[in-house]
Design a protein around this motif. Structure first.
Motif, PDB file in Angstrom:
ATOM      1  N   ASP A  68      -8.788  -4.059   7.902  1.00 49.84           N
ATOM      2  CA  ASP A  68      -8.239  -2.785   7.455  1.00 49.84           C
ATOM      3  C   ASP A  68      -6.994  -3.053   6.628  1.00 49.84           C
ATOM      4  OD1 ASP A  68      -7.491  -0.210   7.028  1.00 49.84           O
ATOM      5  OD2 ASP A  68      -7.014   0.251   9.102  1.00 49.84           O
ATOM      6  N   GLY A  69      -7.217  -3.516   5.400  1.00 54.29           N
ATOM      7  CA  GLY A  69      -6.096  -3.831   4.525  1.00 54.29           C
ATOM      8  C   GLY A  69      -5.904  -5.320   4.365  1.00 54.29           C
ATOM      9  N   ASP A  70      -6.271  -6.129   5.367  1.00 53.36           N
ATOM     10  CA  ASP A  70      -6.150  -7.573   5.240  1.00 53.36           C
ATOM     11  C   ASP A  70      -7.302  -8.096   4.395  1.00 53.36           C
ATOM     12  OD1 ASP A  70      -4.188  -7.098   6.990  1.00 53.36           O
ATOM     13  OD2 ASP A  70      -4.938  -8.373   8.606  1.00 53.36           O
ATOM     14  N   SER A  71      -7.072  -9.199   3.675  1.00 48.28           N
ATOM     15  CA  SER A  71      -8.144  -9.801   2.900  1.00 48.28           C
ATOM     16  C   SER A  71      -7.965 -11.300   2.890  1.00 48.28           C
ATOM     17  CB  SER A  71      -8.156  -9.249   1.460  1.00 48.28           C
ATOM     18  OG  SER A  71      -6.974  -9.605   0.777  1.00 48.28           O
ATOM     19  N   PHE A  76      -6.186 -18.668   0.335  1.00 49.97           N
ATOM     20  CA  PHE A  76      -5.091 -17.712   0.333  1.00 49.97           C
ATOM     21  C   PHE A  76      -5.523 -16.401   0.971  1.00 49.97           C
ATOM     22  CE2 PHE A  76      -4.133 -20.698  -3.016  1.00 49.97           C
ATOM     23  CZ  PHE A  76      -2.819 -21.017  -2.731  1.00 49.97           C
ATOM     24  N   ALA A  77      -4.563 -15.686   1.537  1.00 47.59           N
ATOM     25  CA  ALA A  77      -4.879 -14.447   2.247  1.00 47.59           C
ATOM     26  C   ALA A  77      -3.743 -13.455   2.110  1.00 47.59           C
ATOM     27  CB  ALA A  77      -5.135 -14.743   3.721  1.00 47.59           C
ATOM     28  N   SER A  78      -4.070 -12.168   2.241  1.00 44.11           N
ATOM     29  CA  SER A  78      -3.051 -11.123   2.335  1.00 44.11           C
ATOM     30  C   SER A  78      -3.178 -10.484   3.713  1.00 44.11           C
ATOM     31  CB  SER A  78      -3.226 -10.069   1.231  1.00 44.11           C
ATOM     32  OG  SER A  78      -4.440  -9.375   1.385  1.00 44.11           O
ATOM     33  N   VAL A  79      -2.051 -10.364   4.385  1.00 46.13           N
ATOM     34  CA  VAL A  79      -2.001  -9.764   5.713  1.00 46.13           C
ATOM     35  C   VAL A  79      -1.045  -8.583   5.651  1.00 46.13           C
ATOM     36  CG1 VAL A  79      -1.386 -10.117   8.133  1.00 46.13           C
ATOM     37  CG2 VAL A  79      -2.497 -11.956   6.851  1.00 46.13           C
ATOM     38  N   VAL A  80      -1.498  -7.425   6.110  1.00 45.54           N
ATOM     39  CA  VAL A  80      -0.690  -6.214   6.037  1.00 45.54           C
ATOM     40  C   VAL A  80      -0.012  -5.967   7.380  1.00 45.54           C
ATOM     41  CG1 VAL A  80      -0.654  -3.753   5.510  1.00 45.54           C
ATOM     42  CG2 VAL A  80      -2.299  -5.249   4.356  1.00 45.54           C
ATOM     43  N   PHE A  81       1.320  -5.871   7.364  1.00 40.14           N
ATOM     44  CA  PHE A  81       2.072  -5.512   8.559  1.00 40.14           C
ATOM     45  C   PHE A  81       2.450  -4.042   8.462  1.00 40.14           C
ATOM     46  CE2 PHE A  81       6.192  -4.638  10.513  1.00 40.14           C
ATOM     47  CZ  PHE A  81       5.901  -4.953  11.833  1.00 40.14           C
ATOM     48  N   ARG A  82       2.129  -3.275   9.505  1.00 43.48           N
ATOM     49  CA  ARG A  82       2.455  -1.848   9.537  1.00 43.48           C
ATOM     50  C   ARG A  82       3.087  -1.510  10.876  1.00 43.48           C
ATOM     51  NH1 ARG A  82      -3.053  -1.782   7.799  1.00 43.48           N
ATOM     52  NH2 ARG A  82      -3.277  -1.238   5.598  1.00 43.48           N
ATOM     53  N   ALA A 178      -2.271 -19.079   7.357  1.00 42.80           N
ATOM     54  CA  ALA A 178      -1.359 -19.305   8.480  1.00 42.80           C
ATOM     55  C   ALA A 178       0.039 -18.783   8.174  1.00 42.80           C
ATOM     56  CB  ALA A 178      -1.312 -20.786   8.833  1.00 42.80           C
ATOM     57  N   ASP A 179       0.496 -18.954   6.931  1.00 45.48           N
ATOM     58  CA  ASP A 179       1.836 -18.506   6.559  1.00 45.48           C
ATOM     59  C   ASP A 179       1.924 -16.982   6.528  1.00 45.48           C
ATOM     60  OD1 ASP A 179       2.869 -21.127   6.218  1.00 45.48           O
ATOM     61  OD2 ASP A 179       1.890 -21.237   4.277  1.00 45.48           O
ATOM     62  N   ALA A 180       0.885 -16.321   6.017  1.00 51.48           N
ATOM     63  CA  ALA A 180       0.881 -14.862   5.952  1.00 51.48           C
ATOM     64  C   ALA A 180       0.841 -14.267   7.353  1.00 51.48           C
ATOM     65  CB  ALA A 180      -0.310 -14.373   5.131  1.00 51.48           C
ATOM     66  N   GLU A 181       0.042 -14.863   8.246  1.00 47.51           N
ATOM     67  CA  GLU A 181      -0.026 -14.365   9.616  1.00 47.51           C
ATOM     68  C   GLU A 181       1.286 -14.614  10.359  1.00 47.51           C
ATOM     69  OE1 GLU A 181      -3.472 -16.295  11.176  1.00 47.51           O
ATOM     70  OE2 GLU A 181      -4.835 -14.714  10.457  1.00 47.51           O
ATOM     71  N   ALA A 183       4.240 -14.719   8.976  1.00 50.47           N
ATOM     72  CA  ALA A 183       5.207 -13.758   8.445  1.00 50.47           C
ATOM     73  C   ALA A 183       5.025 -12.396   9.105  1.00 50.47           C
ATOM     74  CB  ALA A 183       5.057 -13.641   6.932  1.00 50.47           C
ATOM     75  N   ALA A 184       3.770 -11.964   9.283  1.00 50.61           N
ATOM     76  CA  ALA A 184       3.512 -10.683   9.935  1.00 50.61           C
ATOM     77  C   ALA A 184       3.999 -10.698  11.382  1.00 50.61           C
ATOM     78  CB  ALA A 184       2.025 -10.357   9.870  1.00 50.61           C
ATOM     79  N   ALA A 185       3.795 -11.823  12.084  1.00 47.03           N
ATOM     80  CA  ALA A 185       4.271 -11.947  13.463  1.00 47.03           C
ATOM     81  C   ALA A 185       5.798 -11.902  13.512  1.00 47.03           C
ATOM     82  CB  ALA A 185       3.756 -13.239  14.086  1.00 47.03           C
ATOM     83  N   ALA A 186       6.455 -12.533  12.536  1.00 44.31           N
ATOM     84  CA  ALA A 186       7.914 -12.520  12.485  1.00 44.31           C
ATOM     85  C   ALA A 186       8.430 -11.111  12.227  1.00 44.31           C
ATOM     86  CB  ALA A 186       8.409 -13.473  11.407  1.00 44.31           C
ATOM     87  N   LEU A 187       7.729 -10.358  11.390  1.00 51.20           N
ATOM     88  CA  LEU A 187       8.126  -8.979  11.125  1.00 51.20           C
ATOM     89  C   LEU A 187       8.010  -8.128  12.387  1.00 51.20           C
ATOM     90  CD1 LEU A 187       6.418  -8.493   7.649  1.00 51.20           C
ATOM     91  CD2 LEU A 187       8.873  -8.483   8.084  1.00 51.20           C
ATOM     92  N   ASP A 188       6.986  -8.387  13.187  1.00 55.51           N
ATOM     93  CA  ASP A 188       6.808  -7.631  14.426  1.00 55.51           C
ATOM     94  C   ASP A 188       7.984  -7.855  15.373  1.00 55.51           C
ATOM     95  OD1 ASP A 188       5.059  -5.864  15.983  1.00 55.51           O
ATOM     96  OD2 ASP A 188       4.898  -7.558  17.355  1.00 55.51           O
ATOM     97  N   SER A 189       8.563  -9.059  15.329  1.00 56.16           N
ATOM     98  CA  SER A 189       9.706  -9.353  16.192  1.00 56.16           C
ATOM     99  C   SER A 189      10.974  -8.641  15.728  1.00 56.16           C
ATOM    100  CB  SER A 189       9.953 -10.865  16.239  1.00 56.16           C
ATOM    101  OG  SER A 189      10.494 -11.330  15.007  1.00 56.16           O
TER     102      SER A 189
END
Length: 212
Positions: A68-71, A76-82, A178-181, A183-189
């Motif tokens: 749902d927004g991730d690709s 390379f990958a895009s991970v959406v943090f919401r 791995a880097d995009a995921e 980053a999303a985990a760091a944003l959650d913190s």
């Protein structure tokens, strides 16, 4: 840019693949292209550049899951943090983005609900080692509904969450998977906990105070 000159890979990185991931419409040429070809190429289009995969929030106002927004396009990958349940802590966000810029994240873009700037969107952009967070438009929740344009209430309904209204964080992280995921985990913190909200925004250290 819609024309990207590539010299070749560095350290095993697929440069052409990275360019295609960041701008799928760009024409990729070698390091010594014809000048006539370059000057005749199409110019950058902001409308095409804004096609980042930011979709609706999940029902609970948190990040939607994969798909749902991730690709993912190969390496390379895009991970959406919401997140719409609480604002982000400015000092933790600043530290997380510095780590992301020093790591493998190559692009980040979106809007931020910053705890110390609760009435205004934070417009975030990271490209390589350069990061900016600037003041955007006011959140509609901060504006008297009597001043809203006709039909706006229906338009906002999919992303409206009481008691915060349309305040939310939506950031697209692009890099190696791995880097995009990470980053999303760091944003959650960076999301404020209930105990941190009690003290109010004036109790929080804000490295972005001069810019947002």
């Amino acid at each position: 840019a819609d024309v990207v000159v590539v010299r070749g890979g560095t350290g095993g990185v697929d440069v052409e693949g990275l360019v295609a991931r960041l701008n799928p419409t760009a024409a990729v040429v070698g390091a010594s292209p014809s000048a006539a070809w370059l000057f005749g190429a199409a110019r950058f289009s902001l409308a095409r550049g804004e096609g980042w995969p930011i979709g609706p929030l999940a029902a609970d106002g948190t990040a939607a899951g994969d798909g749902d927004g991730d690709s993912n396009d190969g390496e390379f990958a895009s991970v959406v943090f919401r997140c719409a349940r609480a604002p982000l802590h400015p000092a933790r966000l600043h530290a997380a983005l510095r780590r992301a810029a020093d790591g493998g994240l190559v692009r980040l873009r979106g809007v931020v609900w910053l705890a110390t700037r609760a009435d205004v969107e934070g417009v975030a952009s990271l490209a390589g080692a350069g990061f900016t967070l600037s003041a955007g438009a006011p959140w509609w929740a901060a504006i008297d509904e009597a001043a809203w344009p006709a039909g706006l209430r229906d338009e906002l309904a999919p992303r409206w969450r009481e008691p915060h209204g349309d305040r939310r964080t939506e950031l697209v992280c692009v890099g190696l998977r791995a880097d995009a995921e990470a980053a999303a985990a760091a944003l959650d913190s960076c999301v404020l906990g209930p105990e941190e909200l009690v003290g109010g925004p004036e109790a929080l250290d804000d490295p972005f105070a001069a810019g947002v």
